[in-house]
Design an enzyme around this catalytic site. Structure first.
Site: not given
Ligand SMILES: *[C@@H]1O[C@H](CO)[C@@H](O)[C@H](O)[C@H]1NC(C)=O
Ligand SMILES: *[C@@H]1O[C@H](CO)[C@@H](O)[C@H](O)[C@H]1NC(C)=O
Ligand SMILES: *[C@@H]1O[C@H](CO)[C@@H](O)[C@H](O)[C@H]1NC(C)=O
Length: 343
Positions: A145, A147-150
């Site tokens: 999550q 990493l996804d928000h990066d």
């Protein structure tokens, strides 16, 4: 034997991680139970719109050694690659209802039969039972999550109307937005659902993504953050956001110190769309990404990386007493981004 040892080592790591996260979370009082509506702030939207307008005239400083915040100038031959606000690419062409432009969502399959209810599909694919997965810890999900928000944020439209009301559940009524192409596209859950079993809970709020029209006038969706793994969830994705997260001293990011521990700074808002503040003294966290408050495990990761950045600043200052705030900040940021990329 080897396998057994690996398993118990993994279990020890699991337990240690769990304890660390638990401690971090419990220490993070004052804290919050939070939601994120999917809408981005007016200033974020304005920045995206202005970036889109200036896309043809963007100039890069080829000798500047650090990343931009908005993702531009990463590829000097194609400076807008990865800039915030870019349209998502598709593998398949979109298929909408109505005239196909995308204002009306598609309700029927290609054979003409009505598409199944999304809740029925998700219950069928993910049996919502309690399930202990022994191979990975929750930390795997949590890293995912973070990493996804990066890399992505698909904002919902900012002019959403009221998406749910009882008559959508108690009658055959359809939300007007569904036929007129507005923002609401609520999911009406069938009677007898094992979790959503009241008239109120059987209408699930769902907002369509904020659209951007492509050159052929078809509705597309866009990325409000930079797709690069560049720590944008830590540092922000506009110059102004980045500046608001910095202490402007020794390269460090802003923190809120509670006891001896550094935590994320306060978002300075009581807006329920940021987080729910329930008690006096609680506050919403501020980070490079507005979704920081959605889940305590995620807030913990944000906290770890802000602390890591500041720790790197301390070490860099010892090695390079001549570095100013800006250089310390950018060099620490560069190391953090490298760490994110090799994880
Ligand atoms: C480009 O970046 C270099 C290195 O940071 C700097 O010295 C120079 O002033 C910059 N040029 C412009 C036009 O901003
Ligand atoms: C979609 O399916 C419904 C129910 O089967 C049907 O009444 C309706 O005419 C269909 N609409 C289109 C555009 O095919
Ligand atoms: C938002 O509202 C404006 C003005 O009413 C309208 O033109 C636009 O289509 C709306 N956007 C969405 C996604 O519904």
């Amino acid at each position: 034997m080897v396998e057994l040892r690996t398993v118990s080592a993994l279990k020890a790591v699991n337990l240690a991680m769990f304890v660390i996260i638990f401690l971090l979370i419990s220490l993070t009082r004052p804290t919050c139970a939070c939601q994120y509506s999917g809408q981005i702030s007016a200033s974020h939207l304005a920045h995206i719109q202005s970036a889109r307008m200036k896309r043809d005239t963007i100039t890069c400083n080829a000798t500047y050694p650090y990343r931009s915040f908005d993702g531009s100038c990463n590829n000097l031959n194609n400076p807008t690659y990865g800039q915030i606000g870019a349209m998502f690419r598709r593998i398949l062409d979109p298929v909408y209802g109505g005239d196909g432009s995308g204002s009306i969502p598609r309700l029927n399959g290609s054979s003409g039969v009505q598409l199944p209810n999304p809740r029925s599909v998700s219950v069928l694919i993910h049996d919502p039972a309690n399930f202990i997965f022994s191979m990975f810890t929750q930390l795997v999900m949590q890293w995912g999550q973070f990493l996804d928000h990066d890399m992505t944020l698909t904002p919902t439209a900012t002019n959403a109307t009221v998406c749910c009301y009882d008559s959508l559940v108690t009658s055959d009524e359809v939300h007007p937005d569904v036929t007129t192409g507005g923002t609401c596209f609520p999911i009406i859950i069938d009677e007898g659902d094992r979790y959503f079993d009241t008239v109120t809970s059987r209408c699930m709020v769902f907002y369509r993504s904020d659209p951007v029209m492509d050159s052929s006038g078809t509705r597309q969706q866009y990325n409000a953050v930079t797709p690069w793994i560049d720590g944008s969830q830590i540092y922000g994705y506009t110059d102004a956001m980045a500046a608001s997260l910095r202490s402007m001293s020794e390269g460090k990011l802003l923190v809120n110190t509670v006891g001896d521990e550094d935590f994320l700074p306060s978002a300075d808002t009581s807006d329920d769309s940021v987080c729910f503040v329930r008690e006096e003294g609680e506050y919403c966290f501020l980070a490079g990404d507005a979704r920081v408050n959605v889940f305590a495990g995620l807030s913990a990761f944000h906290t770890i990386f802000v602390r890591y950045h500041n720790k790197l600043c301390d070490r860099l200052l010892v090695l390079h007493p001549e570095y100013d705030d800006e250089t310390l900040f950018q060099e620490a940021r560069r190391i953090v981004v490298a760490v994110l990329q090799v994880r």
